[in-house]
Scaffold this active site. Structure first.
Site, short mmCIF file in Angstrom:
data_model
loop_
_atom_site.label_atom_id
_atom_site.label_comp_id
_atom_site.label_asym_id
_atom_site.label_seq_id
_atom_site.Cartn_x
_atom_site.Cartn_y
_atom_site.Cartn_z
N GLU A 88 0.58 4.10 1.46
CA GLU A 88 0.74 4.73 2.79
C GLU A 88 1.77 3.98 3.62
OE1 GLU A 88 -2.12 3.53 1.43
OE2 GLU A 88 -3.85 4.67 2.13
N CYS A 139 -2.00 0.28 7.49
CA CYS A 139 -1.24 1.51 7.21
C CYS A 139 -1.35 2.50 8.36
CB CYS A 139 -1.72 2.13 5.91
SG CYS A 139 -1.35 1.10 4.47
N HIS A 191 0.86 -1.19 0.00
CA HIS A 191 0.00 0.00 0.00
C HIS A 191 0.89 1.24 0.00
CE1 HIS A 191 -3.67 -2.16 2.03
NE2 HIS A 191 -3.16 -2.85 1.04
N CYS A 217 -5.93 2.25 5.61
CA CYS A 217 -6.50 1.04 6.23
C CYS A 217 -5.85 0.82 7.59
CB CYS A 217 -6.29 -0.15 5.31
SG CYS A 217 -4.58 -0.74 5.25
ZN LIG Z 1 -3.31 0.31 3.68
#
Ligand SMILES: [Zn+2]
Length: 142
Positions: free
Chosen positions: A57, A88, A55, A85
């Site tokens: 982030e 992250c 991801h 999420c």
């Molecule tokens: Zn994430």
């Protein structure tokens, strides 16, 4: 939210579109210093990298923790196309970054997905073995 915040968020949305165009989930993020200068950009690459943690982030939080001194990290903002999420958000909390600005909320994202497309909670058990498990931990945090 300032005009500069919106400009940087629009760049994060562009990165999300770019991730999708490359065959990945549509998410993008960047880090900007207090003057609005972009320090780093990332896109989701979880499919092309075969890495569930890829991801943007998380990649940026790891970069910030590695590359920025604490004062610079605290003065740095993450702009991201979607609310981070849980994975992250945990990494961002540990990174020392000072602020997160997001476009879509997690709730708004859910309205754009088919029903039932989220990840189920994994059954977990515990706590257990307190007397044994505490031994390597005791005295570590001072
Ligand atoms: Zn994430």
């Amino acid at each position: 939210m300032t005009h500069d915040d919106e400009r940087l968020l629009r760049r994060a949305v562009e990165l999300a579109a770019s991730a999708r165009a490359d065959g990945n989930p549509p998410f993008g993020s960047l880090l900007a210093g207090p003057d609005g200068a972009v320090l780093a950009e990332e896109r989701n690459t979880s499919l092309t990298d075969h890495d569930i943690t890829a991801h943007p982030e998380l990649k940026l939080a790891r970069w910030a923790a590695r590359e920025l001194d604490p004062a610079t990290a605290a003065a740095t903002t993450m702009y991201t196309s979607c609310q981070p999420c849980g994975m992250c958000a945990g990494a961002i909390a540990r990174s020392g970054l000072g602020r997160v600005v997001y476009a879509l909320s997690g709730e708004q994202l859910d309205t754009l997905k088919p029903p039932g497309s989220g990840f189920p909670d994994v059954p977990s058990e515990g706590p257990a073995l307190f007397d044994e498990a505490r031994v390597p931990v005791e005295g570590y945090y001072r």
